[in-house]
Design a protein around this motif. Structure first.
Motif, PDB file in Angstrom:
ATOM      1  N   PHE A 152       0.850  -1.194   0.000  1.00 43.78           N
ATOM      2  CA  PHE A 152       0.000   0.000   0.000  1.00 43.78           C
ATOM      3  C   PHE A 152       0.880   1.236   0.000  1.00 43.78           C
ATOM      4  O   PHE A 152       1.775   1.370   0.842  1.00 43.78           O
ATOM      5  CB  PHE A 152      -0.920   0.004   1.228  1.00 43.78           C
ATOM      6  CG  PHE A 152      -1.938  -1.092   1.207  1.00 43.78           C
ATOM      7  CD1 PHE A 152      -3.174  -0.895   0.631  1.00 43.78           C
ATOM      8  CD2 PHE A 152      -1.648  -2.344   1.738  1.00 43.78           C
ATOM      9  CE1 PHE A 152      -4.119  -1.907   0.597  1.00 43.78           C
ATOM     10  CE2 PHE A 152      -2.576  -3.370   1.710  1.00 43.78           C
ATOM     11  CZ  PHE A 152      -3.816  -3.154   1.130  1.00 43.78           C
ATOM     12  N   GLY A 153       0.613   2.138  -0.935  1.00 45.68           N
ATOM     13  CA  GLY A 153       1.384   3.364  -1.054  1.00 45.68           C
ATOM     14  C   GLY A 153       1.001   4.384   0.004  1.00 45.68           C
ATOM     15  O   GLY A 153       0.116   4.148   0.835  1.00 45.68           O
ATOM     16  N   TRP A 198      -3.546   3.380  -1.141  1.00 46.20           N
ATOM     17  CA  TRP A 198      -4.095   2.622  -2.254  1.00 46.20           C
ATOM     18  C   TRP A 198      -3.258   1.367  -2.452  1.00 46.20           C
ATOM     19  O   TRP A 198      -2.034   1.383  -2.303  1.00 46.20           O
ATOM     20  CB  TRP A 198      -4.071   3.444  -3.542  1.00 46.20           C
ATOM     21  CG  TRP A 198      -5.137   4.496  -3.577  1.00 46.20           C
ATOM     22  CD1 TRP A 198      -5.052   5.762  -3.085  1.00 46.20           C
ATOM     23  CD2 TRP A 198      -6.439   4.362  -4.123  1.00 46.20           C
ATOM     24  NE1 TRP A 198      -6.227   6.430  -3.286  1.00 46.20           N
ATOM     25  CE2 TRP A 198      -7.097   5.592  -3.936  1.00 46.20           C
ATOM     26  CE3 TRP A 198      -7.108   3.330  -4.754  1.00 46.20           C
ATOM     27  CZ2 TRP A 198      -8.402   5.800  -4.352  1.00 46.20           C
ATOM     28  CZ3 TRP A 198      -8.405   3.552  -5.181  1.00 46.20           C
ATOM     29  CH2 TRP A 198      -9.040   4.782  -4.969  1.00 46.20           C
ATOM     30  N   LEU A 199      -3.913   0.274  -2.795  1.00 45.55           N
ATOM     31  CA  LEU A 199      -3.220  -0.969  -3.101  1.00 45.55           C
ATOM     32  C   LEU A 199      -2.397  -0.769  -4.371  1.00 45.55           C
ATOM     33  O   LEU A 199      -2.925  -0.380  -5.407  1.00 45.55           O
ATOM     34  CB  LEU A 199      -4.232  -2.101  -3.308  1.00 45.55           C
ATOM     35  CG  LEU A 199      -3.674  -3.461  -3.673  1.00 45.55           C
ATOM     36  CD1 LEU A 199      -2.889  -4.045  -2.503  1.00 45.55           C
ATOM     37  CD2 LEU A 199      -4.800  -4.406  -4.069  1.00 45.55           C
ATOM     38  N   TYR A 207       4.131  -3.017   3.215  1.00 46.97           N
ATOM     39  CA  TYR A 207       3.756  -4.360   2.780  1.00 46.97           C
ATOM     40  C   TYR A 207       3.189  -5.169   3.928  1.00 46.97           C
ATOM     41  O   TYR A 207       3.641  -5.058   5.066  1.00 46.97           O
ATOM     42  CB  TYR A 207       4.970  -5.077   2.168  1.00 46.97           C
ATOM     43  CG  TYR A 207       5.395  -4.438   0.877  1.00 46.97           C
ATOM     44  CD1 TYR A 207       4.799  -4.811  -0.324  1.00 46.97           C
ATOM     45  CD2 TYR A 207       6.354  -3.442   0.849  1.00 46.97           C
ATOM     46  CE1 TYR A 207       5.160  -4.208  -1.512  1.00 46.97           C
ATOM     47  CE2 TYR A 207       6.722  -2.832  -0.334  1.00 46.97           C
ATOM     48  CZ  TYR A 207       6.120  -3.224  -1.512  1.00 46.97           C
ATOM     49  OH  TYR A 207       6.474  -2.611  -2.692  1.00 46.97           O
ATOM     50  N   PHE A 208       2.206  -6.018   3.583  1.00 46.13           N
ATOM     51  CA  PHE A 208       1.529  -6.857   4.551  1.00 46.13           C
ATOM     52  C   PHE A 208       1.327  -8.234   3.947  1.00 46.13           C
ATOM     53  O   PHE A 208       1.104  -8.373   2.742  1.00 46.13           O
ATOM     54  CB  PHE A 208       0.160  -6.259   4.925  1.00 46.13           C
ATOM     55  CG  PHE A 208       0.269  -4.897   5.526  1.00 46.13           C
ATOM     56  CD1 PHE A 208       0.377  -4.747   6.899  1.00 46.13           C
ATOM     57  CD2 PHE A 208       0.278  -3.766   4.730  1.00 46.13           C
ATOM     58  CE1 PHE A 208       0.489  -3.484   7.461  1.00 46.13           C
ATOM     59  CE2 PHE A 208       0.397  -2.506   5.286  1.00 46.13           C
ATOM     60  CZ  PHE A 208       0.504  -2.365   6.661  1.00 46.13           C
ATOM     61  N   LEU A 209       1.392  -9.263   4.797  1.00 44.33           N
ATOM     62  CA  LEU A 209       1.170 -10.635   4.362  1.00 44.33           C
ATOM     63  C   LEU A 209       0.073 -11.234   5.233  1.00 44.33           C
ATOM     64  O   LEU A 209       0.097 -11.077   6.456  1.00 44.33           O
ATOM     65  CB  LEU A 209       2.453 -11.465   4.505  1.00 44.33           C
ATOM     66  CG  LEU A 209       2.409 -12.901   4.017  1.00 44.33           C
ATOM     67  CD1 LEU A 209       2.147 -12.961   2.514  1.00 44.33           C
ATOM     68  CD2 LEU A 209       3.711 -13.616   4.350  1.00 44.33           C
ATOM     69  N   GLY A 210      -0.887 -11.892   4.608  1.00 45.45           N
ATOM     70  CA  GLY A 210      -1.973 -12.513   5.353  1.00 45.45           C
ATOM     71  C   GLY A 210      -2.581 -13.665   4.581  1.00 45.45           C
ATOM     72  O   GLY A 210      -2.421 -13.778   3.370  1.00 45.45           O
TER      73      GLY A 210
END
Length: 111
Positions: free
Chosen positions: A20-21, A25-26, A82-85
């Motif tokens: 996400f910036g 926004w993705l 950044y995200f991880l799920g």
């Protein structure tokens, strides 16, 4: 393994690495396979949530290099968070009711 719960031991899951910036926004999204996740999950402090079922986890700066080495399509840009799920990935694409591993809609409570 609990056959009544289709997500036990990381089955029927995929992980998504999203960036996400600054405007929230993705700006990137990459799917991570179970095999890739098993190689990188040690980079995260998961506690009892060993399969990331409780939500998304921020990707620390120091984990970006090792993560990129495993998930070659992952690109990390400066200024992007950044995200991880985990997400369900049943063959039918639908959530089965508890105790049934068939193509039925509805949420699944944890075991």
């Amino acid at each position: 393994m609990n056959e009544e719960y289709p997500f036990e031991d990381g089955r029927n899951l995929r992980w998504v690495l999203e960036g996400f910036g600054p405007d929230e926004w993705l700006c990137s999204s990459v799917t991570v396979t179970r095999e890739q996740f098993l190689r990188v999950r040690g980079l995260f402090e998961l506690g009892d949530d060993e399969w990331m079922m409780a939500g998304v986890y921020p990707v620390p700066i120091e984990a970006q290099g090792p993560l990129r080495a495993v998930v070659e399509t992952a690109l990390f840009e400066e200024g992007v968070d950044y995200f991880l799920g985990a997400q369900q990935d049943l063959p039918s694409g639908l959530w089965p009711p508890r105790g049934v591993c068939g193509p039925f809609p509805g949420p699944i409570p944890p075991p």
